[in-house]
Design an enzyme around this catalytic site. Sequence first.
Site, PDB file in Angstrom:
ATOM      1  N   PHE A 175      65.416  39.047 -11.471  1.00  0.00           N
ATOM      2  CA  PHE A 175      65.422  40.423 -11.859  1.00  0.00           C
ATOM      3  C   PHE A 175      65.050  40.378 -13.450  1.00  0.00           C
ATOM      4  O   PHE A 175      65.202  39.362 -14.021  1.00  0.00           O
ATOM      5  CB  PHE A 175      66.701  40.968 -11.585  1.00  0.00           C
ATOM      6  CG  PHE A 175      66.607  42.328 -10.927  1.00  0.00           C
ATOM      7  CD1 PHE A 175      66.293  42.074  -9.195  1.00  0.00           C
ATOM      8  CD2 PHE A 175      66.853  43.567 -11.171  1.00  0.00           C
ATOM      9  CE1 PHE A 175      66.157  43.057  -8.434  1.00  0.00           C
ATOM     10  CE2 PHE A 175      66.784  44.715 -10.294  1.00  0.00           C
ATOM     11  CZ  PHE A 175      66.513  44.488  -9.157  1.00  0.00           C
ATOM     12  N   GLN A 220      67.847  55.237 -19.806  1.00  0.00           N
ATOM     13  CA  GLN A 220      66.793  54.066 -19.238  1.00  0.00           C
ATOM     14  C   GLN A 220      65.858  54.980 -18.261  1.00  0.00           C
ATOM     15  O   GLN A 220      66.161  55.519 -17.665  1.00  0.00           O
ATOM     16  CB  GLN A 220      67.539  53.079 -18.575  1.00  0.00           C
ATOM     17  CG  GLN A 220      66.604  51.943 -17.724  1.00  0.00           C
ATOM     18  CD  GLN A 220      67.404  50.740 -17.596  1.00  0.00           C
ATOM     19  OE1 GLN A 220      67.889  50.996 -16.211  1.00  0.00           O
ATOM     20  NE2 GLN A 220      67.689  49.967 -18.120  1.00  0.00           N
ATOM     21  N   HIS A 261      63.278  53.868 -15.545  1.00  0.00           N
ATOM     22  CA  HIS A 261      62.917  52.561 -14.827  1.00  0.00           C
ATOM     23  C   HIS A 261      61.398  52.727 -14.778  1.00  0.00           C
ATOM     24  O   HIS A 261      60.750  53.712 -14.533  1.00  0.00           O
ATOM     25  CB  HIS A 261      63.532  52.979 -13.448  1.00  0.00           C
ATOM     26  CG  HIS A 261      63.420  51.895 -12.437  1.00  0.00           C
ATOM     27  ND1 HIS A 261      62.369  51.292 -12.120  1.00  0.00           N
ATOM     28  CD2 HIS A 261      64.669  51.215 -12.054  1.00  0.00           C
ATOM     29  CE1 HIS A 261      62.679  50.317 -11.300  1.00  0.00           C
ATOM     30  NE2 HIS A 261      63.952  49.968 -11.362  1.00  0.00           N
ATOM     31  N   LEU A 312      62.693  55.930  -6.467  1.00  0.00           N
ATOM     32  CA  LEU A 312      62.564  54.784  -7.015  1.00  0.00           C
ATOM     33  C   LEU A 312      62.039  53.521  -6.300  1.00  0.00           C
ATOM     34  O   LEU A 312      62.175  53.511  -5.107  1.00  0.00           O
ATOM     35  CB  LEU A 312      64.155  54.284  -7.142  1.00  0.00           C
ATOM     36  CG  LEU A 312      64.476  52.949  -7.764  1.00  0.00           C
ATOM     37  CD1 LEU A 312      64.054  52.746  -9.148  1.00  0.00           C
ATOM     38  CD2 LEU A 312      66.064  52.830  -7.601  1.00  0.00           C
ATOM     39  N   THR A 314      62.416  49.956  -6.415  1.00  0.00           N
ATOM     40  CA  THR A 314      63.194  48.730  -7.006  1.00  0.00           C
ATOM     41  C   THR A 314      62.565  47.693  -7.827  1.00  0.00           C
ATOM     42  O   THR A 314      61.433  47.197  -7.467  1.00  0.00           O
ATOM     43  CB  THR A 314      64.056  48.066  -6.225  1.00  0.00           C
ATOM     44  OG1 THR A 314      64.829  46.977  -6.642  1.00  0.00           O
ATOM     45  CG2 THR A 314      63.290  47.372  -4.813  1.00  0.00           C
ATOM     46  N   GLU A 315      63.282  47.260  -8.980  1.00  0.00           N
ATOM     47  CA  GLU A 315      62.953  45.811  -9.580  1.00  0.00           C
ATOM     48  C   GLU A 315      62.910  44.708  -8.611  1.00  0.00           C
ATOM     49  O   GLU A 315      61.962  43.720  -9.014  1.00  0.00           O
ATOM     50  CB  GLU A 315      63.564  45.871 -11.006  1.00  0.00           C
ATOM     51  CG  GLU A 315      63.205  44.913 -12.031  1.00  0.00           C
ATOM     52  CD  GLU A 315      64.258  44.998 -13.139  1.00  0.00           C
ATOM     53  OE1 GLU A 315      64.627  44.073 -13.680  1.00  0.00           O
ATOM     54  OE2 GLU A 315      64.218  46.379 -13.845  1.00  0.00           O
ATOM     55  N   ARG A 334      63.657  46.371 -18.715  1.00  0.00           N
ATOM     56  CA  ARG A 334      63.201  47.735 -18.268  1.00  0.00           C
ATOM     57  C   ARG A 334      62.623  48.652 -19.289  1.00  0.00           C
ATOM     58  O   ARG A 334      61.699  49.290 -19.201  1.00  0.00           O
ATOM     59  CB  ARG A 334      64.464  48.703 -17.603  1.00  0.00           C
ATOM     60  CG  ARG A 334      64.631  47.988 -16.108  1.00  0.00           C
ATOM     61  CD  ARG A 334      65.691  48.849 -15.295  1.00  0.00           C
ATOM     62  NE  ARG A 334      65.752  48.112 -14.034  1.00  0.00           N
ATOM     63  CZ  ARG A 334      66.671  48.578 -13.168  1.00  0.00           C
ATOM     64  NH1 ARG A 334      67.597  49.514 -13.587  1.00  0.00           N
ATOM     65  NH2 ARG A 334      66.638  47.950 -11.928  1.00  0.00           N
ATOM     66  N   HIS A 390      66.307  57.047 -15.049  1.00  0.00           N
ATOM     67  CA  HIS A 390      66.963  56.228 -14.096  1.00  0.00           C
ATOM     68  C   HIS A 390      68.491  56.304 -14.344  1.00  0.00           C
ATOM     69  O   HIS A 390      69.109  56.440 -13.538  1.00  0.00           O
ATOM     70  CB  HIS A 390      66.360  54.962 -13.960  1.00  0.00           C
ATOM     71  CG  HIS A 390      66.787  54.039 -12.877  1.00  0.00           C
ATOM     72  ND1 HIS A 390      67.088  54.574 -11.634  1.00  0.00           N
ATOM     73  CD2 HIS A 390      67.546  52.868 -12.985  1.00  0.00           C
ATOM     74  CE1 HIS A 390      67.410  53.718 -10.699  1.00  0.00           C
ATOM     75  NE2 HIS A 390      68.100  52.706 -11.776  1.00  0.00           N
ATOM     76  N   ARG A 392      70.076  48.763 -20.204  1.00  0.00           N
ATOM     77  CA  ARG A 392      70.921  48.049 -19.176  1.00  0.00           C
ATOM     78  C   ARG A 392      69.933  46.920 -18.510  1.00  0.00           C
ATOM     79  O   ARG A 392      68.657  47.496 -18.237  1.00  0.00           O
ATOM     80  CB  ARG A 392      71.314  48.998 -17.896  1.00  0.00           C
ATOM     81  CG  ARG A 392      71.907  48.347 -17.037  1.00  0.00           C
ATOM     82  CD  ARG A 392      72.606  49.381 -15.819  1.00  0.00           C
ATOM     83  NE  ARG A 392      71.706  50.342 -15.341  1.00  0.00           N
ATOM     84  CZ  ARG A 392      70.885  49.823 -14.290  1.00  0.00           C
ATOM     85  NH1 ARG A 392      70.915  48.352 -13.792  1.00  0.00           N
ATOM     86  NH2 ARG A 392      70.074  50.644 -13.421  1.00  0.00           N
TER      87      ARG A 392
END
Length: 596
Positions: free
Chosen positions: A128, A249, A251, A261, A263-264, A295, A362, A407
Amino acid sequence: MADVLNHLSNNLPRRKFDAVIVGAGGAGMRCSLQLAEAGYSVAVLSKVFPTRSHTVAAQGGIGASLGNMSEDNWYWHMFDTVKGSDYLGDQDAIEFMCREAPKVVYELEHFGMPFDRNPDGTIYQRPFGGHTANFGEKPVQRACAAADRTGHALLHTLYQRNVRARTQFFVEWMALDLIRDSEGDCVGVIALEMETGQVMILEAKVTVLATGGAGRIWQASTNAFINTGDGMGMAARAGIPLEDMEFWQFHPTGVAGAGVLITEGVRGEGGILLNKHGERFMERYAPTLKDLAPRDFVSRSMDQEIKEGRGAGPDGDHVLLKLDHLGAETIMKRLPSIREIAIKFANVDPIKDPIPVVPTIHYQMGGIPTNYHGQVVVPKDGNPNAVLGGLYAIGECACVSVHGANRLGTNSLLDLLVFGRAAGNHIVASKLKDGAQKPLPRDAGDNALARLARIDGSKSGENAQDVANDIRRTMQAHCGVFRTSELLEQGVQKILEIEARGNDIHVKDKSQVFNTARVEALEVANLIETAKATIVSAEARKESRGAHAHRDYPERDDASWIKHTLWFSEGNRLDYKPVTLKPLTVETFQPKARTF
């Protein structure tokens, strides 16, 4: 009027509990589980059914240094989190979170959470953004995942355990205000039952705010429509400051035009970002971590590609997320929900074509200030972190601060689990259950009743959604990925003008039963408090740090700005307090330039 309200509040129905928890997401239910299993009478309020709380939308994983897929340890996780926070995170809280991470994940496993598995039966972990081995040397696999539905699996697991523990859920209830006594302690909340329109006072020996974020103050958001900053609004109206609200943040991968969204975890599985030329542009900005940089870094890089004319699509307003090279089998096994989202919201099948993506709001790094036990802390008598009696805050509505200015992905679900559990344990250890219930003040609930009376008695005025949409448009235009002094100053004035309109909301439907227009009108007050805190704090911070990218002050200024912002609703004023740079047991990580 005050006498009338006193009479009404004194005649409101009341219920007493050991603990009232506002919010039934991951943090609220992890805390309620600790308390219910310890024999506490626990009421959990939620605007939606618990398994519809916004935690259900989390996809990628829970960060923990299990070392199942590659060598790892908590100290490297701590380093990544401190560095990811752009050195604004409190290092005592970060150490606590990273040390506790394996414990809370294994607990979940024992609760029955259906993690994906490795061939040897251990929990599957994917890479991640910003998570590395050996202090940034290479990416590490740290995200404990249940396909791309980790939050969904987490929420259902916790709900089942809470049902087993006989937690009492108040479903489709909205908390309106905190109740503080003459000593300043919190003694409960006043809340609205949506089904009947009835207002009730819920008395508690301890109140826990777990209301999630407020991403709906922006126009383009990955957040659910319920994320209207209720916890922050309640805290601000009760005289509690909000911390570090300038840090939000974006995203990197929201579906272009929809905000849903992606996802990462897609990039963790090997997905790559491309510009209109088919170029893997992140190699230019982050040569080591590439698409798995933190991010804030990836979002700014994407925004720069678009602004410099390398965006994709007929309007050049997005970039492309390519994952077809992973193969249909991997996509169907590891990213099934992402394929479904891409087909429904972008009209592309990622097995064949790339997904159009754009940075989308996000997550809030700031919130209600707390220590790592979850206790709300406020400045008092020279102490910037004096504990406020009877009140805890956990999850996204709280600022511990483990995320600082930015984050790392997977640390949000970890935050919910670690600090939800820690707050529960601290409440149990404090033996609050054995103490007496503090008496309510005479004016308990008066402010909330006055707001309701104003809405119910209105003959004309502003439409709630018009006001809410103007907040969103203003925040989107004046407080985006890149900010300037001029934009922020204009934004502050516009939000203050909208605040005045927010005091004049008219609801045509005067019925009580499931009156959603009435609920939306009440939510506007919370949107306004959160938007004010955000844009006023952002306008004052004259540097670029983490998610706060200021074009007029492009450099990080450690000499002046390694400090937390505190915004007070009364007087719309700012104060500051020092960042905790000393960890619990290890040496301080000194601020350095962030390179990836």
